[in-house]
Design an enzyme around this catalytic site. Structure first.
Site, PDB file in Angstrom:
ATOM      1  N   THR A 116       0.819  -1.213   0.000  1.00 21.94           N
ATOM      2  CA  THR A 116       0.000   0.000   0.000  1.00 21.94           C
ATOM      3  C   THR A 116       0.854   1.264   0.000  1.00 21.94           C
ATOM      4  O   THR A 116       1.946   1.288   0.597  1.00 21.94           O
ATOM      5  CB  THR A 116      -0.899   0.025   1.254  1.00 21.94           C
ATOM      6  OG1 THR A 116      -1.538   1.302   1.336  1.00 21.94           O
ATOM      7  CG2 THR A 116      -0.106  -0.193   2.531  1.00 21.94           C
ATOM      8  N   TYR A 140      -2.468  -0.596   9.682  1.00 23.81           N
ATOM      9  CA  TYR A 140      -2.653  -1.242   8.376  1.00 23.81           C
ATOM     10  C   TYR A 140      -1.371  -1.131   7.549  1.00 23.81           C
ATOM     11  O   TYR A 140      -0.845  -2.133   7.045  1.00 23.81           O
ATOM     12  CB  TYR A 140      -3.828  -0.577   7.628  1.00 23.81           C
ATOM     13  CG  TYR A 140      -3.879  -0.897   6.157  1.00 23.81           C
ATOM     14  CD1 TYR A 140      -4.084  -2.200   5.711  1.00 23.81           C
ATOM     15  CD2 TYR A 140      -3.714   0.104   5.197  1.00 23.81           C
ATOM     16  CE1 TYR A 140      -4.118  -2.498   4.356  1.00 23.81           C
ATOM     17  CE2 TYR A 140      -3.746  -0.187   3.844  1.00 23.81           C
ATOM     18  CZ  TYR A 140      -3.943  -1.489   3.426  1.00 23.81           C
ATOM     19  OH  TYR A 140      -3.971  -1.769   2.084  1.00 23.81           O
TER      20      TYR A 140
HETATM   21  C1  UD1 Z   1      -6.168   3.728   2.425  1.00 27.96           C
HETATM   22  C2  UD1 Z   1      -4.715   3.644   2.237  1.00 27.96           C
HETATM   23  C3  UD1 Z   1      -4.382   3.050   0.890  1.00 27.96           C
HETATM   24  C4  UD1 Z   1      -4.993   1.704   0.811  1.00 27.96           C
HETATM   25  C5  UD1 Z   1      -6.441   1.787   1.079  1.00 27.96           C
HETATM   26  C6  UD1 Z   1      -6.948   0.396   1.194  1.00 27.96           C
HETATM   27  C7  UD1 Z   1      -3.462   5.301   3.472  1.00 27.96           C
HETATM   28  C8  UD1 Z   1      -2.930   6.690   3.447  1.00 27.96           C
HETATM   29  N1  UD1 Z   1      -4.138   4.949   2.372  1.00 27.96           N
HETATM   30  O1  UD1 Z   1      -6.705   4.605   1.469  1.00 27.96           O
HETATM   31  O2  UD1 Z   1      -3.004   2.932   0.728  1.00 27.96           O
HETATM   32  O3  UD1 Z   1      -4.759   1.150  -0.456  1.00 27.96           O
HETATM   33  O4  UD1 Z   1      -6.693   2.439   2.298  1.00 27.96           O
HETATM   34  O5  UD1 Z   1      -8.075   0.330   1.881  1.00 27.96           O
HETATM   35  O6  UD1 Z   1      -3.273   4.546   4.393  1.00 27.96           O
HETATM   36  N2  UD1 Z   1     -13.056  10.137   2.760  1.00 27.96           N
HETATM   37  C9  UD1 Z   1     -14.071  11.008   3.099  1.00 27.96           C
HETATM   38  N3  UD1 Z   1     -15.300  10.486   3.383  1.00 27.96           N
HETATM   39  C10 UD1 Z   1     -15.555   9.151   3.360  1.00 27.96           C
HETATM   40  C11 UD1 Z   1     -14.512   8.271   3.010  1.00 27.96           C
HETATM   41  C12 UD1 Z   1     -13.262   8.798   2.721  1.00 27.96           C
HETATM   42  O7  UD1 Z   1     -13.891  12.221   3.133  1.00 27.96           O
HETATM   43  O8  UD1 Z   1     -16.703   8.745   3.644  1.00 27.96           O
HETATM   44  C13 UD1 Z   1     -11.731  10.689   2.396  1.00 27.96           C
HETATM   45  C14 UD1 Z   1     -10.584  10.226   3.275  1.00 27.96           C
HETATM   46  O9  UD1 Z   1     -10.470  11.030   4.402  1.00 27.96           O
HETATM   47  C15 UD1 Z   1      -9.430  10.373   2.274  1.00 27.96           C
HETATM   48  C16 UD1 Z   1     -10.050  10.031   0.925  1.00 27.96           C
HETATM   49  O10 UD1 Z   1     -11.446  10.249   1.095  1.00 27.96           O
HETATM   50  O11 UD1 Z   1      -8.971  11.696   2.232  1.00 27.96           O
HETATM   51  C17 UD1 Z   1      -9.826   8.600   0.490  1.00 27.96           C
HETATM   52  O12 UD1 Z   1     -10.173   7.732   1.573  1.00 27.96           O
HETATM   53  P1  UD1 Z   1     -10.364   6.160   1.364  1.00 27.96           P
HETATM   54  O13 UD1 Z   1     -11.131   5.938   0.119  1.00 27.96           O
HETATM   55  O14 UD1 Z   1     -10.901   5.595   2.627  1.00 27.96           O
HETATM   56  O15 UD1 Z   1      -8.909   5.589   1.101  1.00 27.96           O
HETATM   57  P2  UD1 Z   1      -7.531   5.874   1.877  1.00 27.96           P
HETATM   58  O16 UD1 Z   1      -7.742   5.925   3.345  1.00 27.96           O
HETATM   59  O17 UD1 Z   1      -6.843   6.998   1.203  1.00 27.96           O
END
Ligand code: UD1
Length: 324
Positions: A116, A140
């Protein structure tokens, strides 16, 4: 020619890769405990239901001659890993150890590991390359980095060669209309947006509007799951042809903010769903974009889905389909 073992092959990314491997003529054996996967998502090969942490399951898989292993099985939800780190060290680190040990005993030569971008942690650099320092900020990512380290050391001490793929944000669904991201309690932005767009959920929350990014919301490098599946087939061919151990970022080298993704979903769905602002989510970083020229150069990889609207549209169409 031996067979290709795919752990977690019934899951979101694994099932797309199994399909691409099958279409490329590989004989596949899938091991999956179905905790997040679905048996009907396995479109090619033999299926063994079980946990790779269970010796008897690995023994059964290795009754076949295994030429290469692609290891997807694991847990992937960052906030859950903060609350329940032991689950992540068990599923992602301890079980990877068991699989690698078995591979060493069975003299497997080619191993592909799903890691990741989270291993880079919080960095001042918006675009990270494979030579940048790693500094995971959640269990993670730590659990994945420990597995990367084991693999590197085992490869140095034996004939095993590996490719580590550090995924950025995998999204979208297969163009066949048969595969996509399933499961309850979605946490990933693209999935949550797709659910809001089809009115499966009333609203979505933006976690953090005070990041040091152009619009204050988190920026990520979203990569379509079919591009990622292509990458795995290229990686396997490379290792089976004798390629040396390598580590690659998997992304497009472009970033989209949470607000931009939401806007795209609203455009595609023509649904102006409710969006609320919420505090930052534990374990999140502000911006994470892949420097991916190493991958493009090594495999002559040409991504097909760099247009964000293609990713969003496929995620939305998939969500509509599974609602029926
Ligand atoms: C994380 C990991 C990534 C991994 C993935 C697998 C980190 C930095 N990233 O992705 O490497 O492959 O998990 O599961 O550890 N968000 C919102 N509202 C929501 C959901 C998400 O605002 O309801 C935002 C989050 O705060 C973030 C972005 O959307 O800024 C992406 O989030 P998400 O899709 O959950 O993935 P990551 O956490 O980036």
């Amino acid at each position: 020619m031996g067979k290709i073992l795919v752990t977690g092959g019934a899951g979101y990314i694994g099932s797309h890769v199994v399909k691409h491997l099958g279409q490329s003529g590989y004989e596949v054996i899938v091991v999956d405990n179905l905790s997040n996967g679905f048996k009907e998502a396995v479109k090619f090969g033999e299926f063994i239901e079980g946990d790779i942490g269970d010796d008897s399951v690995l023994d059964e898989a290795f009754k076949n001659e295994i030429e290469g292993v692609l290891h997807f099985a694991g847990s992937v939800v960052v906030p859950e890993s903060v609350e329940n780190p032991l689950k992540y060290y068990e599923n992602n680190t301890v079980n990877s150890f068991k699989l690698m040990k078995k591979c060493a005993e069975e003299n497997v030569k080619a191993f592909i590991f799903s890691s990741t971008a989270g291993v880079y942690g919080s960095t001042d650099k918006n675009i990270v390359s494979e030579i940048d320092p790693v500094s995971p900020i959640n269990p993670y990512a730590s659990s994945k980095l420990m597995s990367e380290d084991m693999l590197r050391d085992i490869s140095r001490a034996s004939d095993l060669r590996h490719v580590v793929f550090r995924y950025f944000n995998v999204a979208g669904a297969g163009s066949c209309g048969e595969l996509g991201l399933r499961g309850r309690n979605a946490t990933h932005l693209m999935k949550v947006c797709a659910e809001a767009a089809i009115k499966k959920r009333e609203y979505l929350s933006i976690f953090g509007t005070d990041y040091d990014t152009p619009d204050g919301t988190g920026v990520r490098d979203y990569i379509h799951v079919e591009d990622l599946a292509d990458i795995h087939v290229l990686g396997l061919k490379y290792l089976l042809a004798g390629g040396k151990s390598e580590l690659f970022n998997c992304g497009y080298s472009q970033g989209f903010s949470v607000k931009e993704v939401i806007k795209e979903f609203k455009n595609v769905s023509q649904n102006d769903f409710l969006v609320k602002e919420a505090p930052r989510r534990p374990g999140d970083v502000g911006c994470l974009i892949a420097e991916s020229s190493k991958l493009k150069d090594a495999f002559n990889w040409k991504p097909r889905f760099t247009d964000i609207s293609l990713i969003v549209r496929s995620a939305y169409e998939w969500e509509k389909k599974i609602m029926q």
